[in-house]
Motif scaffolding. Sequence first.
Motif, PDB file in Angstrom:
ATOM      1  N   ALA A  27       0.823  -1.210   0.000  1.00 48.24           N
ATOM      2  CA  ALA A  27       0.000   0.000   0.000  1.00 48.24           C
ATOM      3  C   ALA A  27       0.857   1.260   0.000  1.00 48.24           C
ATOM      4  CB  ALA A  27      -0.938   0.012   1.204  1.00 48.24           C
ATOM      5  N   ASP A  28       2.114   1.136   0.436  1.00 47.19           N
ATOM      6  CA  ASP A  28       3.038   2.275   0.440  1.00 47.19           C
ATOM      7  C   ASP A  28       3.996   2.237  -0.735  1.00 47.19           C
ATOM      8  OD1 ASP A  28       1.952   3.214   2.853  1.00 47.19           O
ATOM      9  OD2 ASP A  28       3.200   1.819   4.004  1.00 47.19           O
ATOM     10  N   GLY A  29       3.765   1.310  -1.674  1.00 44.78           N
ATOM     11  CA  GLY A  29       4.576   1.259  -2.880  1.00 44.78           C
ATOM     12  C   GLY A  29       5.615   0.161  -2.917  1.00 44.78           C
ATOM     13  N   ALA A  30       5.689  -0.684  -1.899  1.00 47.69           N
ATOM     14  CA  ALA A  30       6.684  -1.756  -1.894  1.00 47.69           C
ATOM     15  C   ALA A  30       6.339  -2.784  -2.971  1.00 47.69           C
ATOM     16  CB  ALA A  30       6.736  -2.418  -0.522  1.00 47.69           C
ATOM     17  N   GLY A  31       7.383  -3.373  -3.561  1.00 45.32           N
ATOM     18  CA  GLY A  31       7.163  -4.325  -4.630  1.00 45.32           C
ATOM     19  C   GLY A  31       6.556  -3.635  -5.834  1.00 45.32           C
ATOM     20  N   ILE A  32       5.540  -4.238  -6.426  1.00 41.22           N
ATOM     21  CA  ILE A  32       4.817  -3.602  -7.523  1.00 41.22           C
ATOM     22  C   ILE A  32       3.781  -2.639  -6.974  1.00 41.22           C
ATOM     23  CG2 ILE A  32       3.321  -4.083  -9.519  1.00 41.22           C
ATOM     24  CD1 ILE A  32       4.793  -6.589 -10.031  1.00 41.22           C
ATOM     25  N   GLY A  33       3.547  -2.680  -5.662  1.00 43.30           N
ATOM     26  CA  GLY A  33       2.590  -1.774  -5.047  1.00 43.30           C
ATOM     27  C   GLY A  33       1.172  -2.295  -5.167  1.00 43.30           C
ATOM     28  N   ASP A  34       0.223  -1.413  -4.920  1.00 39.74           N
ATOM     29  CA  ASP A  34      -1.191  -1.814  -4.934  1.00 39.74           C
ATOM     30  C   ASP A  34      -1.933  -1.251  -6.152  1.00 39.74           C
ATOM     31  OD1 ASP A  34      -1.270   0.843  -4.338  1.00 39.74           O
ATOM     32  OD2 ASP A  34      -2.453   0.644  -2.509  1.00 39.74           O
ATOM     33  N   ARG A  35      -1.194  -0.803  -7.137  1.00 33.67           N
ATOM     34  CA  ARG A  35      -1.829  -0.168  -8.294  1.00 33.67           C
ATOM     35  C   ARG A  35      -2.847  -1.086  -8.961  1.00 33.67           C
ATOM     36  NH1 ARG A  35       1.360   1.496 -13.887  1.00 33.67           N
ATOM     37  NH2 ARG A  35      -0.470   1.479 -15.239  1.00 33.67           N
ATOM     38  N   PHE A  36      -2.528  -2.375  -9.056  1.00 31.93           N
ATOM     39  CA  PHE A  36      -3.389  -3.283  -9.802  1.00 31.93           C
ATOM     40  C   PHE A  36      -4.563  -3.801  -8.989  1.00 31.93           C
ATOM     41  CE2 PHE A  36       0.770  -3.851 -12.028  1.00 31.93           C
ATOM     42  CZ  PHE A  36       0.379  -3.279 -13.226  1.00 31.93           C
ATOM     43  N   LEU A  37      -4.656  -3.434  -7.721  1.00 32.15           N
ATOM     44  CA  LEU A  37      -5.790  -3.873  -6.926  1.00 32.15           C
ATOM     45  C   LEU A  37      -7.107  -3.296  -7.450  1.00 32.15           C
ATOM     46  CD1 LEU A  37      -4.527  -3.829  -3.219  1.00 32.15           C
ATOM     47  CD2 LEU A  37      -5.175  -5.790  -4.609  1.00 32.15           C
ATOM     48  N   GLY A  38      -7.031  -2.182  -8.181  1.00 33.47           N
ATOM     49  CA  GLY A  38      -8.243  -1.608  -8.753  1.00 33.47           C
ATOM     50  C   GLY A  38      -8.949  -2.564  -9.696  1.00 33.47           C
ATOM     51  N   HIS A  39      -8.211  -3.542 -10.248  1.00 34.11           N
ATOM     52  CA  HIS A  39      -8.814  -4.463 -11.208  1.00 34.11           C
ATOM     53  C   HIS A  39      -9.683  -5.524 -10.534  1.00 34.11           C
ATOM     54  CE1 HIS A  39      -6.662  -2.802 -14.611  1.00 34.11           C
ATOM     55  NE2 HIS A  39      -5.572  -2.797 -13.882  1.00 34.11           N
ATOM     56  N   ILE A  40      -9.648  -5.620  -9.211  1.00 32.80           N
ATOM     57  CA  ILE A  40     -10.522  -6.586  -8.540  1.00 32.80           C
ATOM     58  C   ILE A  40     -11.554  -5.878  -7.668  1.00 32.80           C
ATOM     59  CG2 ILE A  40      -8.842  -8.460  -8.593  1.00 32.80           C
ATOM     60  CD1 ILE A  40      -8.197  -7.863  -5.685  1.00 32.80           C
ATOM     61  N   GLU A  41     -11.653  -4.550  -7.796  1.00 33.00           N
ATOM     62  CA  GLU A  41     -12.655  -3.826  -7.009  1.00 33.00           C
ATOM     63  C   GLU A  41     -14.069  -4.267  -7.344  1.00 33.00           C
ATOM     64  OE1 GLU A  41     -12.372   0.400  -7.061  1.00 33.00           O
ATOM     65  OE2 GLU A  41     -10.238   0.422  -6.603  1.00 33.00           O
ATOM     66  N   ARG A  42     -14.291  -4.675  -8.594  1.00 32.84           N
ATOM     67  CA  ARG A  42     -15.639  -5.038  -9.023  1.00 32.84           C
ATOM     68  C   ARG A  42     -15.900  -6.528  -8.971  1.00 32.84           C
ATOM     69  NH1 ARG A  42     -14.862  -0.832 -13.902  1.00 32.84           N
ATOM     70  NH2 ARG A  42     -15.906   0.966 -12.998  1.00 32.84           N
ATOM     71  N   CYS A  43     -14.950  -7.303  -8.481  1.00 35.45           N
ATOM     72  CA  CYS A  43     -15.149  -8.747  -8.359  1.00 35.45           C
ATOM     73  C   CYS A  43     -16.180  -9.049  -7.277  1.00 35.45           C
ATOM     74  CB  CYS A  43     -13.827  -9.442  -8.020  1.00 35.45           C
ATOM     75  SG  CYS A  43     -12.588  -9.370  -9.335  1.00 35.45           S
ATOM     76  N   ARG A  44     -16.948 -10.092  -7.523  1.00 40.07           N
ATOM     77  CA  ARG A  44     -17.940 -10.491  -6.525  1.00 40.07           C
ATOM     78  C   ARG A  44     -17.323 -11.297  -5.398  1.00 40.07           C
ATOM     79  NH1 ARG A  44     -22.768 -12.705 -10.519  1.00 40.07           N
ATOM     80  NH2 ARG A  44     -22.565 -11.088 -12.109  1.00 40.07           N
ATOM     81  N   VAL A  45     -16.231 -11.991  -5.688  1.00 39.24           N
ATOM     82  CA  VAL A  45     -15.601 -12.849  -4.687  1.00 39.24           C
ATOM     83  C   VAL A  45     -14.096 -12.845  -4.910  1.00 39.24           C
ATOM     84  CG1 VAL A  45     -15.952 -14.872  -6.162  1.00 39.24           C
ATOM     85  CG2 VAL A  45     -15.564 -15.186  -3.706  1.00 39.24           C
ATOM     86  N   LEU A  46     -13.343 -13.010  -3.843  1.00 38.20           N
ATOM     87  CA  LEU A  46     -11.890 -13.116  -3.910  1.00 38.20           C
ATOM     88  C   LEU A  46     -11.471 -14.537  -3.547  1.00 38.20           C
ATOM     89  CD1 LEU A  46     -10.753  -9.817  -2.139  1.00 38.20           C
ATOM     90  CD2 LEU A  46     -11.178 -10.191  -4.567  1.00 38.20           C
ATOM     91  N   LEU A  47     -10.472 -15.039  -4.249  1.00 39.22           N
ATOM     92  CA  LEU A  47      -9.846 -16.314  -3.905  1.00 39.22           C
ATOM     93  C   LEU A  47      -8.457 -16.011  -3.368  1.00 39.22           C
ATOM     94  CD1 LEU A  47      -9.624 -19.357  -3.786  1.00 39.22           C
ATOM     95  CD2 LEU A  47      -8.969 -19.362  -6.211  1.00 39.22           C
TER      96      LEU A  47
END
Length: 351
Positions: free
Chosen positions: A222-242
Motif C-alpha cells: 500500500a506504500d509502494g513496496a514491490g509492484i505496489g497496490d496499483r493493480f488492486l483496482g482491477h478486482i474492485e468489481r469482483c464479486r468474490v476473492l480467492l
Amino acid sequence: MHFLDQAKIFVRSGAGGPGAVSFRREKFIEYGGPDGGNGGKGGDIVFEAIAGLNTLIDFRYTQHFRAPRGSGGSGSNRTGAGGEDLVIKVPIGTQILADDDERTLLADLTKEGQRIVFLRGGDGGRGNATYKTSTNRAPRQHGTGWPSEEAWVWLRLKLLADAGLVGLPNAGKSTFINAVTNAQAKVGAYAFTTTRPQLGVVRHKQREFVVADIPGLIEGAADGAGIGDRFLGHIERCRVLLHLIDANDEDVATSYRIVRDELEAYGAGLSDKPTVIALNKIDTLDDELIAALSAELEEASGAQVIPLSGAAGTGVDWVLDQLLEIIGPNENRAADETAEDGEEPVQWSPV
C-alpha cells in the motif's frame, strides 16, 4: 499486446459553423429578401465501451482527439452540414477521470455497448434570414457558431471479473488460473512472475465466469513496496476473492495476515468482499502436515480453508464450486446471446 491500464488524453468537440449572410437575387422576383441559412452543428465527443479490448495501449500513441466542426450555412436557406461525432472506443470497465488533484470520476463505462456524450459540439450560428423582422427587412448580421468544448482527461481501466485471485508472490495464482482457464499466464520460481493482470474464463458445471489474476502483494504494498497496490483496482468489481496461501511458507497465518492488511489499507471495500481461502501447493506435503497447517490457517482467518494443488488438480473442483455458489446466477450478456427474431449479435471492433 502490451497491457496499459491508465492514459491521459485530450478531447475537443467540434465548433458550430457560422450562419450565412445572403439575399435572394433572381430575375422577375422582386424584393427577394434575406435567405442565409444556419451553420451546422459541431461533432460530439462520444465514448463507447466495446468487447474485445482489455488494454488502453492504443491511447499511448494517439492522445489527441478532435471532432470536426460544422460547415457554414449558405444561400437559399441551406443549413450547413453538421460535423460527424467522434466515437472513442474503450474497453469495458473504463473510467473517465478529471485532470485534477482528486481525479474526480466523470463517467464509468461498465456495460458492453454503453455510450455517453462526453463533450457536446457547438450549435451552428444563425443565418441572416432568421434575423428578419417587420422593421429589419434586410439584416446583415449572422451568428458565428457556438464554440467547442475541450478537456484533458484520464482514462483508467478496471477489468471486469467475477472472481479475483490475491496472495503473496509465488502463492501459485498463475498456476491455478492456467489450470482452470486458457489464460496461459507466465509461471516461474521467482517473485513477481506476474507483472500485469491476467484474465481467464472458467467453464465449470455448464457455467462460465471470469477470473482475474493480479501481481502478488507483499508487506508495504500500500506504500509502494514491490509492484505496489496499483493493480488492486482491477478486482474492485469482483464479486468474490480467492485468497491463495503457499503451504510451503514458514508461517501460513502470517502470510494470510500480510495480504489482508494490504487489502484493508487499500480500502474500496476489498477487505469486506466474500473470500474463499485455499492452502495451495499441498502436493508437496503429507496429510498430517496439511491438516495441521489448515487448522492454523482456519484459526487465523476464522473461515473454512480448502486444501488445494493447482499443479496436481487436487481440490480445484471444490474451490470452483465455492466460487460459483458466491457468484450466483450468470447475468445476461448481450454479446453472447443471439438477438431477437434470429438476428446476429452485434460485432464490435476496436478500430
